[in-house]
Design a protein around this motif. Structure first.
Motif, PDB file in Angstrom:
ATOM      1  N   VAL A 275       0.848  -1.192   0.000  1.00 48.56           N
ATOM      2  CA  VAL A 275       0.000   0.000   0.000  1.00 48.56           C
ATOM      3  C   VAL A 275       0.882   1.240   0.000  1.00 48.56           C
ATOM      4  O   VAL A 275       0.618   2.205  -0.729  1.00 48.56           O
ATOM      5  N   ARG A 276       1.951   1.226   0.785  1.00 47.56           N
ATOM      6  CA  ARG A 276       2.876   2.362   0.795  1.00 47.56           C
ATOM      7  C   ARG A 276       3.483   2.577  -0.594  1.00 47.56           C
ATOM      8  O   ARG A 276       3.522   3.702  -1.105  1.00 47.56           O
TER       9      ARG A 276
ATOM     10  N   ARG B  83       0.828   3.965  -2.950  1.00 48.39           N
ATOM     11  CA  ARG B  83       0.585   5.388  -2.668  1.00 48.39           C
ATOM     12  C   ARG B  83       1.689   6.263  -3.251  1.00 48.39           C
ATOM     13  O   ARG B  83       1.427   7.344  -3.771  1.00 48.39           O
ATOM     14  N   GLU B  84       2.932   5.812  -3.172  1.00 43.91           N
ATOM     15  CA  GLU B  84       4.048   6.582  -3.715  1.00 43.91           C
ATOM     16  C   GLU B  84       3.924   6.753  -5.222  1.00 43.91           C
ATOM     17  O   GLU B  84       4.377   7.743  -5.775  1.00 43.91           O
TER      18      GLU B  84
ATOM     19  N   GLU C 139      -0.457   8.642  -5.591  1.00 49.47           N
ATOM     20  CA  GLU C 139      -0.938   9.782  -4.797  1.00 49.47           C
ATOM     21  C   GLU C 139      -0.090  11.018  -5.087  1.00 49.47           C
ATOM     22  O   GLU C 139       1.114  10.909  -5.317  1.00 49.47           O
TER      23      GLU C 139
ATOM     24  N   PRO D 212       1.935  11.196  -0.902  1.00 51.71           N
ATOM     25  CA  PRO D 212       1.783   9.884  -0.247  1.00 51.71           C
ATOM     26  C   PRO D 212       1.663   9.956   1.281  1.00 51.71           C
ATOM     27  O   PRO D 212       1.075   9.082   1.894  1.00 51.71           O
TER      28      PRO D 212
ATOM     29  N   PRO E 127      -2.541  10.754   1.976  1.00 57.32           N
ATOM     30  CA  PRO E 127      -3.271  10.161   0.843  1.00 57.32           C
ATOM     31  C   PRO E 127      -4.725  10.623   0.763  1.00 57.32           C
ATOM     32  O   PRO E 127      -5.370  10.876   1.779  1.00 57.32           O
ATOM     33  N   LYS E 128      -5.190  10.729  -0.476  1.00 55.85           N
ATOM     34  CA  LYS E 128      -6.587  11.098  -0.720  1.00 55.85           C
ATOM     35  C   LYS E 128      -7.341   9.973  -1.428  1.00 55.85           C
ATOM     36  O   LYS E 128      -8.561   9.985  -1.463  1.00 55.85           O
TER      37      LYS E 128
ATOM     38  N   ILE F  67      -6.189   6.194  -1.413  1.00 55.86           N
ATOM     39  CA  ILE F  67      -6.148   4.961  -0.621  1.00 55.86           C
ATOM     40  C   ILE F  67      -6.079   5.357   0.849  1.00 55.86           C
ATOM     41  O   ILE F  67      -5.043   5.794   1.343  1.00 55.86           O
TER      42      ILE F  67
ATOM     43  N   THR G  21      -6.539   4.619   4.979  1.00 56.85           N
ATOM     44  CA  THR G  21      -6.380   3.580   5.990  1.00 56.85           C
ATOM     45  C   THR G  21      -7.548   3.624   6.953  1.00 56.85           C
ATOM     46  O   THR G  21      -7.889   4.685   7.472  1.00 56.85           O
TER      47      THR G  21
ATOM     48  N   TYR H  45      -8.384  -1.071   4.298  1.00 57.70           N
ATOM     49  CA  TYR H  45      -8.184   0.093   3.462  1.00 57.70           C
ATOM     50  C   TYR H  45      -9.440   0.378   2.655  1.00 57.70           C
ATOM     51  O   TYR H  45     -10.219  -0.525   2.371  1.00 57.70           O
TER      52      TYR H  45
END
Length: 114
Positions: free
Chosen positions: A83-84, A87-88, A91, A94, A97-98, A100, A102, A108
């Motif tokens: 997920v990280r 996001r990188e 997004e 990151p 985030p907008k 994905i 948590t 998620y």
């Protein structure tokens, strides 16, 4: 091993667009602000399942089972790492985030910003 490398099937809705993100499910192409983004097969599968369930909370174990297989149930660290990474790639920021989001202790949620 072969089962895990297969990508999800395409469906009648071949394209998904949310804010600056566009996914073509037929060709597995992902673009951010019109620029192509290269994702690993695992990152793509994770994005596929999140985007196909927009607005719904995807439980940790559900995502782990769908992306990695049932033997990975409970391996939340795999999910957090991917997920990280995702996001990188998709997004704008990151760290904030907008897309994905948590849901602490649950999973998620893919949200389309207003």
């Amino acid at each position: 091993v072969l089962r895990r490398t297969q990508l999800p099937p395409t469906s009648p809705a071949a394209r998904f667009t949310a804010a600056h993100l566009s996914i073509n499910f037929s060709t597995h192409e992902v673009t951010v602000h019109g620029q192509p983004v290269r994702l690993t097969p695992t990152e793509y599968k994770l994005l596929y399942h999140l985007s196909r369930n927009t607005g719904q909370i995807m439980l940790h174990d559900t995502l782990l089972t769908r992306v990695w297989g049932p033997e990975y149930k409970g391996e939340i660290d795999y999910l957090r790492i991917y997920v990280r990474r995702l996001r990188e790639r998709i997004e704008d920021d990151p760290q904030h985030p907008k897309l994905i989001l948590t849901e602490r202790g649950i999973g998620y949620r893919f949200a389309v910003p207003a």
